[in-house]
Design an enzyme around this catalytic site. Structure first.
Site, PDB file in Angstrom:
ATOM      1  N   GLU A 265      -4.377  -9.696   3.147  1.00 61.02           N
ATOM      2  CA  GLU A 265      -5.272  -9.446   4.291  1.00 61.02           C
ATOM      3  C   GLU A 265      -6.412 -10.452   4.387  1.00 61.02           C
ATOM      4  O   GLU A 265      -6.808 -10.860   5.474  1.00 61.02           O
ATOM      5  CB  GLU A 265      -5.831  -8.018   4.209  1.00 61.02           C
ATOM      6  CG  GLU A 265      -4.837  -6.926   4.598  1.00 61.02           C
ATOM      7  CD  GLU A 265      -3.838  -6.587   3.509  1.00 61.02           C
ATOM      8  OE1 GLU A 265      -3.866  -7.215   2.430  1.00 61.02           O
ATOM      9  OE2 GLU A 265      -3.013  -5.684   3.751  1.00 61.02           O
TER      10      GLU A 265
ATOM     11  N   GLU B  14       0.833  -1.211   0.000  1.00 62.97           N
ATOM     12  CA  GLU B  14       0.000   0.000   0.000  1.00 62.97           C
ATOM     13  C   GLU B  14       0.868   1.262   0.000  1.00 62.97           C
ATOM     14  O   GLU B  14       0.495   2.281  -0.583  1.00 62.97           O
ATOM     15  CB  GLU B  14      -0.971  -0.032   1.190  1.00 62.97           C
ATOM     16  CG  GLU B  14      -2.043  -1.109   0.989  1.00 62.97           C
ATOM     17  CD  GLU B  14      -2.933  -1.288   2.204  1.00 62.97           C
ATOM     18  OE1 GLU B  14      -2.401  -1.683   3.260  1.00 62.97           O
ATOM     19  OE2 GLU B  14      -4.147  -1.039   2.101  1.00 62.97           O
TER      20      GLU B  14
END
Ligand SMILES: NC(=O)c1ccc[n+]([C@@H]2O[C@H](COP(=O)([O-])OP(=O)(O)OC[C@H]3O[C@@H](n4cnc5c(N)ncnc54)[C@H](O)[C@@H]3O)[C@@H](O)[C@H]2O)c1
Length: 721
Positions: free
Chosen positions: A128, A108
């Site tokens: 995730e 990210e």
């Protein structure tokens, strides 16, 4: 800037600033790293001499991911969004220099930079979903803008990392280089600066595939519903990605945050995190302080080249440890080695192993018939037939040939290891090493600490587990240890439901709907219906005087319908396919009539509750007895070795989510309608239910008491010395 992040002008003339994160071992994106990044990018803001910035990491990887501890504390200031926004806002172009394993928050951050240069060998992923959560630092909003809607969804829903080449293909990285990523990124930044290229902000990009968002997302949802049964994080992930299409960037980020908080709080997310932290706890064993040093294991011996011995030999060979594999007969050895070769060959044909690796692993396994060959082993694992006399005989032989300090392990599933240890002159070196079948595949290893097992032997076993990529859980001696002991009442209820009128598919279907990898009756067919039955015959004097107890299993064994190996068991097997068997159902009906068992159809919910609550109740008993040290250890045993769904966190975590009072009350109610000898709430369950407490709370309390005791002991020691 702080000690973890520094800024230097690497190439002053060209105006290239390098921001370097140095936070060993894996550059976790902790609060301090974020604070350092914030300070670094603030210091660069508005500097006319800076034409381009490189974000790089020292050590073996770029930012590897977030700090798991922040799940407990909440995200500390400065948060991800603030820092990533600052990077993305930079007026000078920012180039990320990627290497190593870049996951979650690391990716990210990379996609908040304007350009990305990756070393060949870099892996990039947003995993995730495998923790029951969603990317929460802009990943769901930036990734679709960067690589397109469908590829971004596929990456996030699979949780699988991409190679550098795949990432380049997808447009996630701009260039892949051999050698040092930082040097290449500096050169790249210099070219950008020379060409007068400015920032290229991901948030300003249009989403490729955004026009077909409804169809693309619906198709992915339908696909995920099949592979991620009973789960919800994938749905939430799809919602977040849809927000990237439907909302302006900032509103999308706000929506992602909302959804991310929601999945973090949900049972699924908590369950995965619970298992993550539970694994870390496994090495905390009372009496096993940091001063206890494990023994060195350089050579291993295995006795018995059958199903288990062969698989165990592969575990060690896979870890590069030489193994001597001993059996009583040449034919058994030949058969064992042929099976090992076949298993490796299968891996080669699947492409997961090279032919050279197959040969080097096989070369690590030396067959032997003479016990003298085990004289130089640091660890011997016995895996012969499940027979006490035989095992005692073998341990006496091992005692005679093994070198001093060698660890003697047994893979017994049911025998009393204290009794086996007693035939040696070194019971302190004897330990249970209970592998699961197939041993080269199953992750679980129960480490059975006997009455006299030395602490350093337990420490060594825990180390070995890690070396051979298993999860080692310490248990104490009892019949079945943790896993099989708890399985016993679970299977008992499954079999009882059959007698009452459920079919095998109904029983297994209910358990699989709950999320078990396989229904218990299909498991029995796979392992051999006779295996359990024969142990019950041997232990008949210890078992309930109940003619219905595991009766279907006994009937099948008497008929010779032993499961897959004989083509039929609870089911029929043709061409590798499982099919219902009306004859089996009729046989069980007739037996129920003979035993006078009233016929009814237990509902799916009842089947689930009876099997699972019986399992949980037994779990409470073994916690009280100290067979398992922690409720979370039981959860690891069941998720790693028995196909219990990870998204439910294991049986004890699951019990806490249902509520112990509800479970206790249901067990008590079953005691009124079903056989009361089986349906008594375990005293610990009863007490916790009365107190409105959970297994997790009980575990915390136990740990606090233990810590106090250890502290007191240390103080006493300090005073006396
Ligand atoms: N099969 C499973 O699913 C499983 C799972 C966990 C634990 N276990 C335990 O593992 C052990 C082995 O089970 P298995 O399924 O591999 O059995 P197996 O029958 O496949 O293999 C046993 C091997 O031991 C050899 N053997 C017998 N006597 C011997 C002796 N005196 N010296 C040397 N070798 C001898 C046999 O020749 C055979 O190769 C048992 O204690 C069993 O309870 C089995």
């Amino acid at each position: 800037m702080n000690q973890l992040v520094n800024v230097s002008m690497q190439d002053g003339a060209a105006g290239i600033a390098v921001v370097t994160v140095d936070h060993p071992p894996v550059n976790t994106l902790s609060r301090d790293v974020r604070a350092g990044l914030k300070a670094a990018f603030e210091s660069l803001r508005g500097r006319a001499d800076v034409k381009a910035v490189v974000l790089a990491c020292a050590g073996k990887t770029f930012l590897s991911g977030g700090d798991m501890r922040e799940f407990e504390t909440g995200i500390l200031v400065p948060g991800y969004h603030e820092v990533l926004r600052l990077i993305e806002d930079s007026a000078a172009p920012v180039v990320a220099a990627l290497h190593g394993t870049v996951m979650g928050g690391g990716v990210e951050t990379a996609i908040a930079c304007h350009y990305r240069v990756a070393a060949a060998g870099t892996r990039l992923g947003l995993p995730e979903i495998t923790l029951g959560i969603i990317p929460g630092a802009g990943g769901t909003q930036r990734m679709p803008r960067l690589i397109g809607l469908a590829p971004a969804l596929d990456m996030m829903l699979s949780g699988k990392p991409m190679t550098a080449a795949e990432a380049a293909q997808a447009g996630l990285v701009d260039t892949v280089v051999e050698g040092d990523a930082t040097a290449a990124a500096i050169a790249y930044a210099r070219e950008l600066a020379a060409a007068g290229k400015g920032p290229r902000r991901t948030r300003e990009r249009a989403i490729d595939g955004g026009g077909q968002a409804a169809e693309i997302v619906a198709a992915r949802r339908a696909e995920a519903a099949k592979t991620m049964k009973n789960r919800n994080a994938y749905n939430v992930l799809c919602d977040a990605v849809l927000a990237a299409v439907e909302l302006p960037f900032d509103a999308g980020i706000a929506r992602e945050r909302e959804l991310s908080d929601q999945v973090e709080r949900a049972v699924e997310g908590r369950a995965f995190r619970h298992l993550f932290f539970a694994e870390r706890e496994l090495r905390r064993i009372p009496g096993l302080s940091a001063e206890v040093k494990p023994r060195a294991i350089a050579r291993v011996g295995i006795v018995g080249a059958g199903t288990m011995g062969g698989g165990i030999a592969m575990c060690f060979a896979n870890a590069g440890i030489p193994v001597t594999l001993l059996d009583a007969k040449q034919e058994a050895l030949d058969r064992g080695l042929a099976t090992i070769r076949k298993n490796y060959e299968r891996s080669v044909s699947r492409g997961s192993l090279s032919a050279a690796q197959r040969e080097s692993r096989l070369a690590l396994i030396t067959p032997a018939l003479d016990y003298a060959a085990l004289g130089d082993a640091d660890l011997v694992v016995e895996a012969v037939f499940e027979n006490m006399t035989l095992k005692k005989d073998i341990f006496a032989k091992l005692d005679a040939v093994a070198k001093p300090g060698a660890i003697l392990g047994t893979n017994t599933s049911t025998l009393d290891i204290d009794e086996i240890a007693a035939v040696t002159r070194r019971p302190q070196d004897v330990v249970g090493l209970h592998f699961f079948s197939p041993a080269n595949v199953m992750r679980l290893l129960e480490i059975v600490q006997c009455a006299r097992t030395a602490p350093d032997v337990v420490a060594t076993a825990l180390d070995i587990a890690r070396v051979i990529k298993k999860v080692g859980v310490v248990a104490k001696v009892c019949y079945g240890f943790i896993g099989n002991r708890m399985m016993d009442p679970y299977g008992r209820e499954a079999e009882r439901c059959l007698l009452e009128g459920a079919t095998p598919e109904e029983v297994d279907g209910a358990l699989e709907d709950f999320g078990m990898a396989m229904g218990i009756l299909a498991v029995y067919d796979l392992a051999g219906v006779d295996i359990g039955h024969l142990t019950r015959v041997e232990r008949a004097h210890l078992l309930p005087k109940d003619p219905g107890f595991y009766r279907p299993s006994a009937l099948l064994t008497e008929r010779g319908w032993l499961g897959q190996k004989s083509g039929r068991g609870y089911y029929r097997y043709e061409g590798g396919k499982r099919a219902p068997d009306a004859e089996v159902v009729a046989m069980i009906r007739a037996e129920a009539a003979r035993l006078g068992v009233p016929q009814r159809k237990p509902s799916r919910q009842e089947i689930q509750e009876r099997c699972l609550y019986a399992l949980i109740n037994e779990g409470a008993r073994i916690l009280e007895e100290g067979v398992a040290l922690r409720a979370s250890d039981i959860d690891i045993v069941y998720t790693a070795g028995y196909g219990f769904p990870r998204y439910r966190g294991g049986p004890m975590f699951y019990a806490d989510t249902v509520g112990l009072r509800a479970i206790r009350d249901r067990i008590a109610a079953f005691g009124k309608t079903l056989d009361p000898q089986y349906w008594q709430p375990a005293p610990l369950l009863d007490a916790l239910a009365d107190a409105g407490a959970s297994f997790a709370q009980w575990q915390t309390q136990q740990q606090q008491t233990q810590q106090q005791q250890t502290q007191q002991q240390a103080e006493r020691k300090g005073q006396s010395s």
